[in-house]
Design an enzyme around this catalytic site. Structure first.
Site, PDB file in Angstrom:
ATOM      1  N   LYS A  64       0.805  -1.220   0.000  1.00 29.57           N
ATOM      2  CA  LYS A  64       0.000   0.000   0.000  1.00 29.57           C
ATOM      3  C   LYS A  64       0.842   1.276   0.000  1.00 29.57           C
ATOM      4  CE  LYS A  64      -3.987  -2.137   2.264  1.00 29.57           C
ATOM      5  NZ  LYS A  64      -4.925  -2.059   3.410  1.00 29.57           N
ATOM      6  N   ASP A 101      -9.916   2.243   1.829  1.00 29.05           N
ATOM      7  CA  ASP A 101      -9.937   1.710   3.196  1.00 29.05           C
ATOM      8  C   ASP A 101     -10.555   2.724   4.161  1.00 29.05           C
ATOM      9  OD1 ASP A 101      -8.824  -0.784   2.713  1.00 29.05           O
ATOM     10  OD2 ASP A 101      -6.768  -0.089   3.021  1.00 29.05           O
TER      11      ASP A 101
END
Length: 273
Positions: A64, A101
């Protein structure tokens, strides 16, 4: 046929393929979505192989943060958090990064009735912990406590991120966790089993625990919190909401079939219990 994938390592038991394939089926899209194991050192080479058959991909640990400097464009959310879990490949081949997210975490908490959280404790110091700090800020928290095994590493990773988000993050060692489990909202941003050693530290009280783990569920940590009187939000609602947002971004169609995605993920989990 448009291709998409989940990238990361390890990917055993990942539910993203189930979620995305359920969404494409419900939307009548003949798209494919697979899990591809990829380490940070392999990511640049993978990106170089992309062609016009790709519509995008999702990223999980440990990619990420790695992906951000490799992208052509990133959203404001990615710039603030320093991590992207979603990439859209445009028709011109540009790689556009987003972080869904944060949307997934906040939406899951709001679904559970959590609209404000004056005090927040975050367990962990990785990319998901950065997301948790951003979620805390969205819920009106301006000061949070981060519990980390390696406080020096946590300060180097989270310091600049917290400043960009606009929240003050106090880094505390793992041994201090028990003193901070009584806050309004505790977010465990740790992988499966990592928080279980803290389960005996819960004391009777109120408040909310969000544990990003979705398998096995409930985690030992979450079960102990519930037994101590806490309201518990699991990781599956967050996973489904963030995937639904990915589907909207990558397909251009809205809304995503959230209910069908949730049912597909629950069926997959129950199949292997």
């Amino acid at each position: 046929m448009t291709r998409l994938a989940l990238l990361g390592f390890p990917l055993d038991g990942a539910l993203s393929p189930v979620l995305h394939q359920a969404a494409y089926a419900a939307m009548g899209l003949p798209w494919t979505y697979h899990a591809i194991e990829c380490l940070p050192q392999d990511l640049p080479r993978f990106l170089d192989t992309l062609d016009d058959s790709w519509g995008g991909f999702s990223l999980t640990m440990p990619l990420k943060r790695t992906v951000v400097p490799l992208l052509d464009e990133v959203s404001e959310t990615v710039s603030r958090i320093g991590a992207a879990n979603t990439v859209v490949v445009t028709p011109g081949g540009r790689l556009v990064g987003e972080n869904t997210d944060l949307y997934g975490m906040v939406q899951a908490l709001r679904d559970a009735g959590v609209t404000t959280a004056p005090g927040v404790t975050v367990l962990g110091a990785g990319a998901t912990a950065c997301t948790a700090l951003a979620a805390a800020y969205e819920l009106g928290c301006d000061q949070a406590v981060v519990i980390a095994r390696d406080t020096g590493r946590a300060r180097s990773l989270l310091g600049a991120t917290a400043e960009r988000i606009g929240i003050t993050a106090t880094i505390e060692p793992w041994a201090a966790a028990g003193y901070h489990l009584a806050t309004d909202l505790v977010v465990s941003a740790l992988p499966p089993y990592a928080a279980d050693a803290l389960a005996p530290l819960w004391t009777p009280g109120t408040g909310i625990l969000m544990d990003v783990v979705y398998r096995p569920w409930p985690s030992r940590f979450a079960h102990a919190a519930q037994e101590a009187g806490r309201r518990v939000v699991g990781g599956l609602p967050m996973l489904v909401h963030q995937a639904a947002r990915q589907v909207v971004l990558q397909t251009g169609h809205s809304p995503a079939p959230v209910t069908k995605m949730l049912l597909a993920s629950q069926s997959e989990i129950h199949q292997f219990e």
